[in-house]
Design a protein around this motif. Structure first.
Motif, mmCIF file in Angstrom:
data_model
loop_
_atom_site.group_PDB
_atom_site.id
_atom_site.type_symbol
_atom_site.label_atom_id
_atom_site.label_comp_id
_atom_site.label_asym_id
_atom_site.label_seq_id
_atom_site.Cartn_x
_atom_site.Cartn_y
_atom_site.Cartn_z
ATOM 1 N N LYS A 57 -17.943 78.049 41.841
ATOM 2 C CA LYS A 57 -16.517 78.376 41.813
ATOM 3 C C LYS A 57 -15.704 77.098 42.049
ATOM 4 C CE LYS A 57 -14.070 82.466 43.420
ATOM 5 N NZ LYS A 57 -14.015 83.471 44.461
ATOM 6 N N SER A 58 -16.182 76.328 43.015
ATOM 7 C CA SER A 58 -15.499 75.093 43.359
ATOM 8 C C SER A 58 -15.538 74.106 42.192
ATOM 9 C CB SER A 58 -16.162 74.512 44.598
ATOM 10 O OG SER A 58 -15.796 73.207 44.791
ATOM 11 N N THR A 117 -13.267 75.242 39.496
ATOM 12 C CA THR A 117 -11.873 74.942 39.843
ATOM 13 C C THR A 117 -11.566 73.486 39.544
ATOM 14 O OG1 THR A 117 -12.086 76.497 41.639
ATOM 15 C CG2 THR A 117 -10.212 75.025 41.734
ATOM 16 N N ILE A 136 -11.204 72.948 35.855
ATOM 17 C CA ILE A 136 -9.911 73.417 35.355
ATOM 18 C C ILE A 136 -8.799 72.437 35.743
ATOM 19 C CG2 ILE A 136 -8.190 75.253 35.633
ATOM 20 C CD1 ILE A 136 -10.583 77.215 35.727
ATOM 21 N N LYS A 137 -8.893 71.929 36.960
ATOM 22 C CA LYS A 137 -7.886 70.972 37.417
ATOM 23 C C LYS A 137 -7.945 69.704 36.561
ATOM 24 C CE LYS A 137 -6.442 68.144 41.282
ATOM 25 N NZ LYS A 137 -6.176 67.034 40.404
ATOM 26 N N LEU A 163 -9.046 69.476 33.560
ATOM 27 C CA LEU A 163 -8.548 69.804 32.222
ATOM 28 C C LEU A 163 -7.020 69.717 32.206
ATOM 29 C CD1 LEU A 163 -9.054 71.119 29.322
ATOM 30 C CD2 LEU A 163 -8.557 73.271 30.457
ATOM 31 N N ALA A 164 -6.411 70.307 33.244
ATOM 32 C CA ALA A 164 -4.939 70.275 33.331
ATOM 33 C C ALA A 164 -4.442 68.835 33.452
ATOM 34 C CB ALA A 164 -4.477 71.107 34.521
ATOM 35 N N ASP A 165 -5.151 68.030 34.252
ATOM 36 C CA ASP A 165 -4.771 66.613 34.404
ATOM 37 C C ASP A 165 -4.903 65.876 33.072
ATOM 38 O OD1 ASP A 165 -4.135 66.786 37.038
ATOM 39 O OD2 ASP A 165 -6.072 66.087 37.778
ATOM 40 N N GLN A 225 -4.799 67.108 30.100
ATOM 41 C CA GLN A 225 -3.729 67.526 29.186
ATOM 42 C C GLN A 225 -2.414 66.846 29.551
ATOM 43 O OE1 GLN A 225 -3.842 71.795 29.455
ATOM 44 N NE2 GLN A 225 -5.156 71.978 27.670
ATOM 45 N N MET A 226 -2.194 66.703 30.841
ATOM 46 C CA MET A 226 -0.928 66.106 31.283
ATOM 47 C C MET A 226 -0.874 64.620 30.928
ATOM 48 S SD MET A 226 0.900 66.415 34.961
ATOM 49 C CE MET A 226 0.088 65.126 35.854
ATOM 50 N N ASP A 241 -0.554 63.728 27.176
ATOM 51 C CA ASP A 241 0.615 64.296 26.503
ATOM 52 C C ASP A 241 1.341 63.202 25.720
ATOM 53 O OD1 ASP A 241 2.584 66.422 26.092
ATOM 54 O OD2 ASP A 241 3.884 65.090 27.229
ATOM 55 N N GLU A 242 1.589 63.521 24.457
ATOM 56 C CA GLU A 242 2.196 62.527 23.565
ATOM 57 C C GLU A 242 3.534 62.029 24.110
ATOM 58 O OE1 GLU A 242 1.514 63.552 19.352
ATOM 59 O OE2 GLU A 242 3.487 62.689 19.053
ATOM 60 N N ASN A 243 4.330 62.956 24.616
ATOM 61 C CA ASN A 243 5.664 62.563 25.101
ATOM 62 C C ASN A 243 5.566 61.639 26.308
ATOM 63 O OD1 ASN A 243 7.102 64.051 23.212
ATOM 64 N ND2 ASN A 243 6.678 65.909 24.371
#
Lengths: 109, 666
Positions: A48-49, A52, A55-56, A58-60, A62-63, A66-68
């Motif tokens: 689970k850890s 998590t 997922i974190k 992945l979010a990082d 993506q951030m 980010d093209e912009n």
């Protein structure tokens, strides 16, 4: 007398050893089972850890990709400029090009 | 004799075993039930397996909300010996880099259960797994992470300390997101160590489902940034912005300022947490004239060229004066709309019956919930015709005596420009389970047809006129053709209009031909200016231009290309029709720029010059296989542009960065 007791002792000892072995084995198996169950629970928590964290990340990812964000950084920190329009494809007429070449040759010859 | 002794020993052992067996029977069978009950009470406890709350993504699969599995540590001070306290304080101090005194102070409290460390990250919690004390225990304490802070906070909402959704999508879809908690039975020994887990009685948790929104993170960022800037520029009290796809009702961005950080929602007031885009109503002012005019056109009560006498800016109607900002004597119906004449629209609206007008307004969705999937929506106020005074219809025609929510207004506006269809606002595209299987997909839902396609087309032309010739000139853009309508309305409070308090708004769309984006900008109580044309329209323009620059290929390239052609020919090339003189013959003549439409599905589009992202979008849209090498801009494609393609075609794309005069162009 001696002869009559021996087989009985042997049988009783065999039964005792067998029963003890069975009990020890079952206790061992039970302990192992309990240990594995505990491990399973710990691994579930770990999974689970890890999930998590995945997922974190992945979010990082993506951030930060980010093209912009990259564009803004390039503009503001590196002083780069953005090409707002699609790249141009120039269609040049070969005849016109030859014409220009001729004109140039005439001029400079 | 030896045998007798041996037999005796063996018999004793057998007796001992028999005794053991008797005791076992007593423990297991005779008193089994009672002992089991006590053992269970002492050793076993039920532990809840918390279900993983569903994740929230934007329309492009960008993860917006996820969970962090923190752990909270508790100590039962009644069970913790005094001598163990310093040891425990040391351990926690080393693990969490806090002072030893901090923990010692906590441990000095009255004997009760205290929380020693709240929401500790899993990796730190793992370091404390070797604590062997029945007084110390830990509990899962997950946290909801809103990865982009305040971005789209009013859409996403937040969860409370019990992990229940309290606002936004997190509340509206609470059941979908929360899943079902599981349960496990754990046997522990006297010091609290786990002996075993009763697998038979374990009910696994069912994780919540993941939600994919229609929100576009990039648009949301643009909207929020521009609105935030407008707040400081015009010293306004608050602002609301919504971006929507008029052809589907999908909400691409929704923002209500001030916004809040859902990660620390407790630091913000209820006012800041309220989604004004759906909960607050206001009198829309001149933006409402569009609906009056659409009803008039649909009823064939007037034509764009009809002349209206607009009384030089002051008109007495039933003992009340109606005024215009711009004084004119005569205006065409088009002019009335472009100049936003209250007198003109008041006179025109008399041409249709009260009930007919009311039916149109209801059909546009006013006085009714828009059914946006967010909690707390209000329905606005639209009086029934039998409650109307002699002035009501006139007042409504230019946006007073009616109150609407921003979401109602933009939804109704979409129907004006999309051929007349009123769509239900969409905020969720699809729902998937935790394993990526589709649970439900949401399609655009047409509520009703309000006006005909013909009227819609005429309205688009009228909106274009407002931006090109009328009050919305400040929204005019060189980059993209824009249509829209300005609005300025007084703010009412406690039954009267407040002096100097206005709502400045602009509802616009682009491109003007086949609109793809509609956007509402509402600035509440601006201080430096107050006309919608001066306050909200420029904000809209900035938003529109930023969106177009982000995705140039999505929008009509006519204007973009024209603008660039002009710049390019001025600076670099000769105009197309100019003859080359001898002196100028060293310059190249350019013939044409590419204008092919990339979205032609049967033919291979020309991808050269597009960014990798844009090319990917087009290729994915066409549905052919592709392989990309490099990054930056497309320089080569294996299938020639214009070649007929099918689903089995495979295209290799080469990309690279351009470099001109030592400056990177990316």
């Amino acid at each position: 007398m001696k002869k009559s007791y021996k087989p009985l002792i042997a049988v009783l000892l065999f039964l005792l050893v067998s029963a003890t072995s069975i009990i020890l084995i079952s206790v061992g198996i039970r302990l192992k089972y309990e240990e594995l169950t505990r491990q399973k629970m710990e691994l579930e928590v770990q999974l689970k850890s890890e999930n998590t964290l995945r997922i974190k990340l992945l979010a990082d990812q993506q951030m930060y990709t980010d093209e912009n964000l990259i564009e803004n950084f390039a503009k503001e920190n590196l002083g780069m400029i953005k090409m707002n329009y699609n790249a141009l494809r120039l269609k040049i007429n070969q005849n016109e090009l030859d014409e220009i070449n001729d004109e140039l040759k005439k001029k400079y010859e | 004799m030896n045998n007798s002794r041996a037999l005796l020993i063996v018999l004793l052992v057998v007796v001992f075993f028999i005794g053991l067996i008797i005791k076992l029977v007593d423990v297991q069978i005779v008193n089994g039930e009672e002992l089991r009950y006590y053992a269970q009470r002492q050793q076993t406890n039920f532990e809840t397996i918390k279900a993983e709350r569903g994740l929230i993504y934007d329309r492009n699969n960008i993860l917006l909300v996820y969970n962090r599995h923190d752990v909270s540590f508790y100590v039962d001070l009644r069970m913790l010996p005094e001598k163990k306290k310093p040891e425990l304080a040391d351990l926690f101090s080393k693990t969490f880099n806090k002072s030893r005194t901090h923990y010692l102070n906590l441990l000095k409290q009255k004997p009760k259960t205290i929380c020693l460390e709240k929401k500790a990250p899993q990796e730190k919690a793992a370091l404390l797994s070797n604590i062997k004390s029945s007084a110390v225990f830990n509990l899962e304490d997950p946290s909801r992470v809103y990865h982009y802070g305040s971005l789209a906070s009013h859409v996403l909402g937040y969860v409370n300390t019990d992990y229940c959704g309290m606002n936004g999508i997190d509340k509206y879809f609470d059941k979908v997101l929360s899943g079902e908690n599981g349960r496990r039975v754990i046997e522990r020994n006297a010091v609290g160590d786990v002996i075993t887990i009763n697998e038979d009685n374990t009910i696994p948790a069912e994780p919540g489902q993941n939600i994919f929104l229609t929100i576009d993170k990039t648009y949301q960022e643009i909207l929020e940034t521009e609105l935030q800037q407008s707040l400081s520029q015009y010293q306004a009290a608050s602002a609301v912005g919504i971006i929507m796809d008029p052809n589907t009702g999908e909400i691409l961005a929704l923002c209500s300022l001030d916004n809040f950080d859902p990660n620390k929602y407790w630091d913000y007031s209820d006012e800041q947490r309220r989604n004004k885009a759906i909960t607050d109503t206001y009198e829309p002012g001149s933006t409402f004239k569009a609906f009056s005019l659409a009803a008039l056109l649909e009823e064939k009560a007037c034509k764009e060229g009809d002349l209206v006498y607009v009384e030089n800016g002051r008109y007495k109607f039933k003992k009340t004066y109606i005024t215009d900002t711009h004084k004119n004597d005569y205006l065409t119906v088009k002019g009335v709309f472009e100049e936003s004449s209250n007198i003109g629209i008041s006179k025109l609206i008399q041409k249709i019956d009260d009930v007919v007008y009311y039916k149109y307004l209801r059909a546009f969705g006013f006085g009714n919930y828009s059914s946006i999937p967010l909690p707390g929506e209000t329905d606005g106020r639209l009086k029934k015709p039998d409650q109307w005074s002699g002035l009501t219809k006139t007042s409504i025609s230019y946006g007073y005596e009616i109150s609407v929510t921003p979401i109602q207004l933009i939804t109704a506006y979409s129907s004006l420009i999309n051929g007349g269809k009123l769509y239900q606002p969409m905020l969720v595209k699809k729902i998937e389970d935790a394993f990526g299987n589709s649970v439900s997909e949401f399609a655009p839902k047409v509520v009703r047809n309000v006006i005909s396609e013909n009227t819609s087309q005429r309205m688009i032309e009228l909106f274009k006129g407002v931006v090109e010739n009328g009050t919305g000139k400040t929204a005019y853009s060189e980059l993209i053709s824009i249509g829209g309508k300005t609005g300025t309305s007084k703010i009412a409070a406690n039954g009267k209009y407040l002096n100097g308090e206005y709502n400045s708004s602009f509802v616009g769309f682009f491109p003007a031909v086949n609109p793809k984006i509609i956007c509402l900008v509402l600035i509440n109580s601006p201080r430096t200016e107050y006309y919608g044309g001066k306050v909200a329209a420029p904000v809209f323009k900035k938003i529109a231009e930023r969106i177009v620059k982000t995705e140039p290929s999505k929008f009509s390239k006519e204007k973009l290309q024209k603008s660039f052609d002009e710049q390019f020919s001025e600076n670099w090339m000769l105009p197309q029709n100019r003859k080359i003189s001898g002196e100028e013959s060293h310059k190249y003549r350019f013939t044409s720029f590419k204008t092919e439409d990339e979205s032609n599905e049967n033919k291979m589009p020309d991808l050269t010059g597009l960014t990798t992202k844009e090319a990917l979008k087009i290729l994915t849209g066409i549905g052919i296989k592709y392989k990309i090498s490099g990054s930056g801009f497309v320089t080569q494609q294996s299938i020639e542009p214009g070649t007929t393609i099918n689903k089995n075609s495979s295209c290799n794309i080469n990309c690279s960065d351009f470099k001109i005069s030592g400056v990177n162009i990316y």
